[in-house]
Write a protein that holds these residues in place. Structure first.
Motif, short mmCIF file in Angstrom:
data_model
loop_
_atom_site.label_atom_id
_atom_site.label_comp_id
_atom_site.label_asym_id
_atom_site.label_seq_id
_atom_site.Cartn_x
_atom_site.Cartn_y
_atom_site.Cartn_z
N GLY A 1 17.11 -7.37 -17.88
CA GLY A 1 16.94 -8.02 -16.64
C GLY A 1 17.32 -7.10 -15.36
N SER A 2 17.67 -5.98 -15.48
CA SER A 2 18.07 -5.06 -14.43
C SER A 2 16.61 -4.12 -14.05
CB SER A 2 19.14 -3.98 -15.00
OG SER A 2 18.81 -3.10 -16.02
N TYR A 3 16.49 -3.48 -13.16
CA TYR A 3 15.47 -2.99 -12.63
C TYR A 3 15.85 -1.22 -12.57
CZ TYR A 3 13.18 -7.23 -11.89
OH TYR A 3 12.49 -8.37 -11.80
N GLU A 4 14.80 -0.30 -12.92
CA GLU A 4 14.80 1.06 -12.44
C GLU A 4 13.57 1.13 -11.23
OE1 GLU A 4 15.93 3.90 -13.92
OE2 GLU A 4 17.12 2.35 -15.24
N ILE A 5 14.30 1.60 -10.07
CA ILE A 5 13.63 1.72 -8.89
C ILE A 5 13.12 2.93 -8.53
CG2 ILE A 5 13.90 1.12 -6.51
CD1 ILE A 5 14.12 -1.33 -8.08
N ARG A 6 11.87 2.96 -8.29
CA ARG A 6 11.32 4.38 -7.61
C ARG A 6 10.46 4.04 -6.17
NH1 ARG A 6 14.46 5.06 -11.00
NH2 ARG A 6 14.07 6.43 -12.93
N ASN A 7 10.46 5.18 -5.50
CA ASN A 7 9.59 5.17 -4.26
C ASN A 7 9.44 6.61 -4.11
OD1 ASN A 7 11.79 5.71 -2.43
ND2 ASN A 7 12.14 3.52 -2.09
N GLU B 1 -4.17 -0.29 -11.90
CA GLU B 1 -4.34 -1.47 -12.54
C GLU B 1 -3.25 -1.61 -13.82
OE1 GLU B 1 -6.14 -4.14 -11.97
OE2 GLU B 1 -6.63 -2.81 -9.92
N VAL B 2 -3.07 -0.53 -14.55
CA VAL B 2 -1.98 -0.50 -15.72
C VAL B 2 -0.60 -0.84 -14.89
CG1 VAL B 2 -0.95 0.80 -17.35
CG2 VAL B 2 -3.46 0.83 -17.15
N CYS B 3 -0.32 -0.24 -13.71
CA CYS B 3 0.60 -0.19 -13.03
C CYS B 3 1.20 -1.63 -12.51
CB CYS B 3 0.81 0.65 -11.84
SG CYS B 3 0.70 2.20 -12.05
N LYS B 4 -0.04 -2.24 -12.17
CA LYS B 4 0.32 -3.90 -11.87
C LYS B 4 0.61 -4.72 -13.02
CE LYS B 4 -2.78 -3.74 -7.90
NZ LYS B 4 -4.11 -4.48 -6.99
N ARG B 5 0.23 -4.19 -14.06
CA ARG B 5 0.78 -4.98 -15.47
C ARG B 5 2.09 -4.86 -15.86
NH1 ARG B 5 -4.32 -3.44 -17.52
NH2 ARG B 5 -3.71 -1.91 -18.98
N TYR B 6 2.91 -3.56 -15.33
CA TYR B 6 4.10 -3.42 -15.88
C TYR B 6 4.96 -3.05 -14.67
CZ TYR B 6 1.84 -2.73 -20.39
OH TYR B 6 1.14 -3.19 -21.58
N LEU B 7 4.84 -3.09 -13.76
CA LEU B 7 5.58 -2.66 -12.34
C LEU B 7 5.48 -3.96 -11.34
CD1 LEU B 7 4.52 0.98 -11.86
CD2 LEU B 7 6.38 0.06 -13.14
N HIS C 1 0.68 -1.28 0.13
CA HIS C 1 -0.02 -0.03 0.09
C HIS C 1 0.81 1.12 0.15
CE1 HIS C 1 0.46 1.12 4.04
NE2 HIS C 1 0.87 0.18 4.45
N ILE C 2 1.98 1.14 0.60
CA ILE C 2 2.97 2.15 0.51
C ILE C 2 3.36 2.69 -0.99
CG2 ILE C 2 5.12 3.22 1.14
CD1 ILE C 2 5.09 1.29 3.62
N LEU C 3 3.68 1.66 -1.66
CA LEU C 3 3.94 1.90 -3.01
C LEU C 3 2.80 2.23 -4.06
CD1 LEU C 3 6.65 -1.13 -3.52
CD2 LEU C 3 6.94 1.44 -3.01
N ILE C 4 1.76 1.67 -3.53
CA ILE C 4 0.50 2.06 -4.25
C ILE C 4 0.04 3.71 -3.90
CG2 ILE C 4 -1.87 1.65 -4.36
CD1 ILE C 4 -1.16 -1.36 -4.17
N ASP C 5 0.17 3.94 -2.79
CA ASP C 5 -0.28 5.32 -2.33
C ASP C 5 0.76 6.13 -3.13
OD1 ASP C 5 -2.13 4.50 -0.83
OD2 ASP C 5 -0.79 4.91 1.12
#
Length: 288
Positions: free
Chosen positions: A161-167, A133-139, A119-123
């Motif tokens: 195979g690497s990741y871009e990270i955001r919070n 819903e779009v975020c859940k398909r790609y993130l 929920h922290i990331l979704i917020d």
């Protein structure tokens, strides 16, 4: 809005004085101060010009990013605060600094990757007005360790195979910097700089998810490595950022590809007057 660039370019030292944050000058125009968002005995945040970098959690950004972090507020509220206080700031453009000296090699480990549900990331994604819903398909959620400290954030996977990270506070890459090619075998492809712009596009225009392919650069520097992808398509649509770097890159791409492609377009008119598509989406969704 055009004044956003002025707000993000307010020198950090003016912000610190306004907030009564004591800063220690280590070198000319470089200041260190203690983070107010955690208890610490030694100053771990550095600022120079309109930029800051937090060595405590490896995050940083411009003046707007700092206000968001300092007050734990979203982009829109940070802009409101800066506008309200703007009469006490100087708007002389600061010297631009890349903080390249801060990008030293770090020891990291990806501990777990799972479906987006925290929920922290979704917020955090909600503050950027992105369709969840779009975020859940790609993130995904990525839990990782940097220099023996545990963190987690939203992850966007690259073709390496690497990741871009955001919070809320961090912006970094785990692994090799690379682009993300979303290949649905369509005849045209949209080129964007960031995943937030990509998901903003699908939030605003959901039908294009099926009719177009996408190349998310994850860094404008990846454009020079993308010929292998762009050569596949007869139609190229460029939706890069609205800053000088994005404008220059778009102009070069139009000249380069128009000679050999049947259709090459600049579609930055979709966010005319804003820095990028996500900023446009945030203002479209919330009236200030």
């Amino acid at each position: 809005m055009r004044d956003i660039d002025k707000l993000r370019n307010i020198p950090m030292i003016h912000i610190l004085k306004k907030l009564n944050i004591e800063a220690i000058e280590k070198k000319k125009e470089q200041y260190w101060f203690k983070a107010k968002w955690r208890n610490e005995r030694t100053a771990s945040v550095k600022c120079e010009g309109n930029l800051f970098y937090d060595f405590g959690d490896y995050s940083g950004g411009n003046t707007i990013d700092f206000i968001m972090k300092h007050f734990s507020i979203d982009f829109v509220k940070a802009v409101k605060w800066l506008r309200k206080e703007s009469t006490s700031f100087s708007f002389d453009p600061p010297k631009q600094n890349s903080f390249s000296e801060l990008k030293k090699k770090k020891s990291y480990c990806i501990d777990n990757v799972q479906q987006l549900q925290n929920h922290i990331l979704i917020d955090y994604l909600n503050t950027r007005k992105l369709n969840i819903e779009v975020c859940k398909r790609y993130l995904v959620e990525v839990y990782y360790t940097v220099n023996e400290k545990k963190y987690f954030g939203v992850g966007f996977k690259t073709n390496k195979g690497s990741y871009e990270i955001r919070n809320k506070y961090a912006k970094l890459a785990l692994g090799q910097k690379w682009f993300t090619w979303i290949n649905n075998t369509n005849k045209s492809i949209i080129v964007l700089e960031s995943w937030s712009d990509f998901i903003s596009l699908l939030t605003l225009y959901p039908k294009c998810e099926e009719s177009k392919d996408f190349l998310v650069l994850n860094s404008l520097s990846m454009l020079s490595k993308a010929d292998q992808v762009l050569n596949v398509y007869p139609g190229l649509l460029f939706l890069l950022d609205g800053d000088n770097a994005g404008a220059n890159a778009t102009e070069k791409c139009l000249k380069k590809w128009s000679v050999i492609k049947s259709s090459v377009k600049d579609i930055r008119y979709l966010f005319d007057g804003y820095k990028d598509l996500n900023e446009y989406l945030m203002y479209k969704s919330t009236k200030i």
